[in-house]
Design an enzyme around this catalytic site. Structure first.
Site, PDB file in Angstrom:
ATOM      1  N   TYR A 134       0.826  -1.224   0.000  1.00 22.41           N
ATOM      2  CA  TYR A 134       0.000   0.000   0.000  1.00 22.41           C
ATOM      3  C   TYR A 134       0.858   1.272   0.000  1.00 22.41           C
ATOM      4  CZ  TYR A 134      -3.760  -3.190   1.534  1.00 22.41           C
ATOM      5  OH  TYR A 134      -4.659  -4.220   1.652  1.00 22.41           O
ATOM      6  N   SER A 188      -3.079 -14.322   3.484  1.00 21.29           N
ATOM      7  CA  SER A 188      -4.156 -13.588   2.831  1.00 21.29           C
ATOM      8  C   SER A 188      -4.348 -14.136   1.420  1.00 21.29           C
ATOM      9  CB  SER A 188      -3.800 -12.093   2.778  1.00 21.29           C
ATOM     10  OG  SER A 188      -4.831 -11.373   2.137  1.00 21.29           O
ATOM     11  N   HIS A 207       0.813 -11.591   1.770  1.00 15.74           N
ATOM     12  CA  HIS A 207      -0.266 -10.835   1.123  1.00 15.74           C
ATOM     13  C   HIS A 207      -1.022 -11.662   0.071  1.00 15.74           C
ATOM     14  CE1 HIS A 207      -1.544  -6.463   0.096  1.00 15.74           C
ATOM     15  NE2 HIS A 207      -2.531  -7.303  -0.150  1.00 15.74           N
TER      16      HIS A 207
HETATM   17  P1  NAP Z   1     -14.502  -1.575   1.342  1.00 19.07           P
HETATM   18  O1  NAP Z   1     -14.039  -1.381   2.720  1.00 19.07           O
HETATM   19  O2  NAP Z   1     -15.440  -2.690   1.030  1.00 19.07           O
HETATM   20  O3  NAP Z   1     -15.182  -0.255   0.773  1.00 19.07           O
HETATM   21  C1  NAP Z   1     -14.538   0.985   0.814  1.00 19.07           C
HETATM   22  C2  NAP Z   1     -15.439   1.988   0.095  1.00 19.07           C
HETATM   23  O4  NAP Z   1     -16.653   2.163   0.827  1.00 19.07           O
HETATM   24  C3  NAP Z   1     -14.784   3.354  -0.019  1.00 19.07           C
HETATM   25  O5  NAP Z   1     -15.148   3.911  -1.268  1.00 19.07           O
HETATM   26  C4  NAP Z   1     -15.425   4.137   1.124  1.00 19.07           C
HETATM   27  O6  NAP Z   1     -15.536   5.519   0.841  1.00 19.07           O
HETATM   28  C5  NAP Z   1     -16.815   3.551   1.134  1.00 19.07           C
HETATM   29  N1  NAP Z   1     -17.421   3.666   2.479  1.00 19.07           N
HETATM   30  C6  NAP Z   1     -16.885   3.273   3.651  1.00 19.07           C
HETATM   31  N2  NAP Z   1     -17.722   3.509   4.666  1.00 19.07           N
HETATM   32  C7  NAP Z   1     -18.802   4.098   4.129  1.00 19.07           C
HETATM   33  C8  NAP Z   1     -20.017   4.592   4.672  1.00 19.07           C
HETATM   34  N3  NAP Z   1     -20.261   4.488   5.986  1.00 19.07           N
HETATM   35  N4  NAP Z   1     -20.926   5.142   3.830  1.00 19.07           N
HETATM   36  C9  NAP Z   1     -20.689   5.220   2.497  1.00 19.07           C
HETATM   37  N5  NAP Z   1     -19.560   4.762   1.907  1.00 19.07           N
HETATM   38  C10 NAP Z   1     -18.620   4.207   2.729  1.00 19.07           C
HETATM   39  O7  NAP Z   1     -13.253  -1.758   0.329  1.00 19.07           O
HETATM   40  P2  NAP Z   1     -11.710  -2.057   0.382  1.00 19.07           P
HETATM   41  O8  NAP Z   1     -10.925  -0.824   0.626  1.00 19.07           O
HETATM   42  O9  NAP Z   1     -11.438  -2.848  -0.848  1.00 19.07           O
HETATM   43  O10 NAP Z   1     -11.499  -3.070   1.605  1.00 19.07           O
HETATM   44  C11 NAP Z   1     -11.205  -2.652   2.928  1.00 19.07           C
HETATM   45  C12 NAP Z   1      -9.759  -2.915   3.303  1.00 19.07           C
HETATM   46  O11 NAP Z   1      -9.409  -4.284   3.132  1.00 19.07           O
HETATM   47  C13 NAP Z   1      -8.720  -2.201   2.423  1.00 19.07           C
HETATM   48  O12 NAP Z   1      -8.660  -0.828   2.678  1.00 19.07           O
HETATM   49  C14 NAP Z   1      -7.481  -2.964   2.783  1.00 19.07           C
HETATM   50  O13 NAP Z   1      -6.989  -2.540   4.052  1.00 19.07           O
HETATM   51  C15 NAP Z   1      -8.020  -4.388   2.848  1.00 19.07           C
HETATM   52  N6  NAP Z   1      -7.831  -5.124   1.568  1.00 19.07           N
HETATM   53  C16 NAP Z   1      -6.996  -6.201   1.584  1.00 19.07           C
HETATM   54  C17 NAP Z   1      -6.768  -6.897   0.404  1.00 19.07           C
HETATM   55  C18 NAP Z   1      -5.847  -8.099   0.438  1.00 19.07           C
HETATM   56  O14 NAP Z   1      -5.422  -8.548  -0.646  1.00 19.07           O
HETATM   57  N7  NAP Z   1      -5.520  -8.617   1.589  1.00 19.07           N
HETATM   58  C19 NAP Z   1      -7.390  -6.529  -0.800  1.00 19.07           C
HETATM   59  C20 NAP Z   1      -8.271  -5.442  -0.770  1.00 19.07           C
HETATM   60  C21 NAP Z   1      -8.494  -4.755   0.430  1.00 19.07           C
HETATM   61  P3  NAP Z   1     -14.675   6.637   1.640  1.00 19.07           P
HETATM   62  O15 NAP Z   1     -13.245   6.220   1.560  1.00 19.07           O
HETATM   63  O16 NAP Z   1     -14.995   7.875   0.903  1.00 19.07           O
HETATM   64  O17 NAP Z   1     -15.162   6.670   3.057  1.00 19.07           O
END
Ligand code: NAP
Length: 259
Positions: free
Chosen positions: A48, A136, A106
């Site tokens: 990241y 992961s 990862h």
């Molecule tokens: P997510 O958490 O499913 O969704 C994030 C999105 O939802 C952003 O656009 C955010 O907007 C929006 N959001 C969050 N809270 C909200 C609310 N209360 N109301 C309206 N919109 C809202 O997606 P993600 O970032 O893919 O997954 C979360 C975390 O998982 C990542 O940040 C990362 O740390 C981890 N991850 C890990 C892997 C892996 O390979 N291990 C892969 C992907 C992700 P705003 O930012 O504008 O609030």
């Protein structure tokens, strides 16, 4: 002898802040705001390129390091014993910490030697610079294989109402381990889902809160929604005062089998 589990004095908090695609000062501010609101688990990764900003955010919050659970992940290019060690030291420096709570591989790669990688991670536990070892994006089969090499306590995978591989959840449960659900809000898709909105209305909650609650009620799951604004962070934290009934749980679980 691997003593990781007996050494542990912390468990994985069920709610954490995801930080993918948040960088710079904004990242530090997001992290410190979340910690002020009550989050105690921050998810980052070498890939990241924000570990240094996460570290600054933690410092900014003024909280004690021991009160915060930090997860980071080894980048795919670092999956050899020597690179794991070197990159881990880099992660410690960037995060301005003396230890990491949970270190994950990862993504698995075809060329990695899984046993050698995990053995190196277990050595970090023995060196007292790491508490938990996890993985992961591991399939249930690969997670089962990892169990042969030592206490691999967590598999972080995509898990939301549209993408929920039950065999992965079953494999962590079978082994007494836990799953961390990434993209738990399906990257925002849940907010447009009439089925989730309807259930939310019954409880005075949003579709996103329903999705997070469904995940927690499946059991043995932590969620790490990414949210940049204080309002979103607060909303995502506000999921502990309601409960989905069996019918609602079944309805949401039904979505992923069909789509
Ligand atoms: P997510 O958490 O499913 O969704 C994030 C999105 O939802 C952003 O656009 C955010 O907007 C929006 N959001 C969050 N809270 C909200 C609310 N209360 N109301 C309206 N919109 C809202 O997606 P993600 O970032 O893919 O997954 C979360 C975390 O998982 C990542 O940040 C990362 O740390 C981890 N991850 C890990 C892997 C892996 O390979 N291990 C892969 C992907 C992700 P705003 O930012 O504008 O609030």
């Amino acid at each position: 002898m691997i003593t990781a589990e007996t050494k542990l004095n912390k468990i994985i908090p069920v709610l954490g802040l995801g930080t993918w695609e948040i960088t710079g000062k904004n990242c530090s501010n997001c992290v410190s705001t979340a910690l002020r609101l009550g989050y105690r688990h921050i998810d980052t990764a070498q890939m990241y390129r924000n570990e240094d900003y996460v570290g600054k955010g933690i410092k900014q919050s003024g909280l004690l390091r021991d009160d915060i659970f930090i997860t980071t992940k080894i980048a795919t290019g670092n999956l050899t014993p020597s690179r794991i060690r070197l990159s881990f030291i880099e992660s410690l420096k960037k995060l301005e910490t003396e230890y990491i709570d949970l270190l994950l591989i990862h993504w698995p790669t075809a060329s990695m030697n899984l046993k050698a990688c995990l053995d190196t991670m277990f050595e970090l536990v023995e060196d007292n610079v790491l508490n938990f070892v996890g993985v992961s994006n591991f399939s249930s089969q690969l997670f089962e294989e990892a169990q042969n090499y030592g206490p691999v306590v967590n598999n972080q995978v995509v898990f939301n109402p549209y993408e929920a591989d039950r065999s992965i959840l079953d494999s962590v449960k079978r082994n007494g381990k836990t799953l961390t659900a990434y993209s738990p809000l399906a990257r925002g898709k849940v907010y447009n889902d009439d089925r989730l909105k309807k259930i939310g209305k019954e409880h005075g909650k949003t579709a996103g809160q329903v999705s997070l609650r469904w995940l927690l009620q499946l059991g043995d799951i932590s969620v790490i929604p990414k949210a940049s604004s204080e309002d979103h962070q607060f909303e995502n934290l506000d999921i502990f005062d309601f409960e989905l009934n069996d019918e609602e749980m079944k309805q949401i679980s039904g979505i992923s089998y069909k789509e």
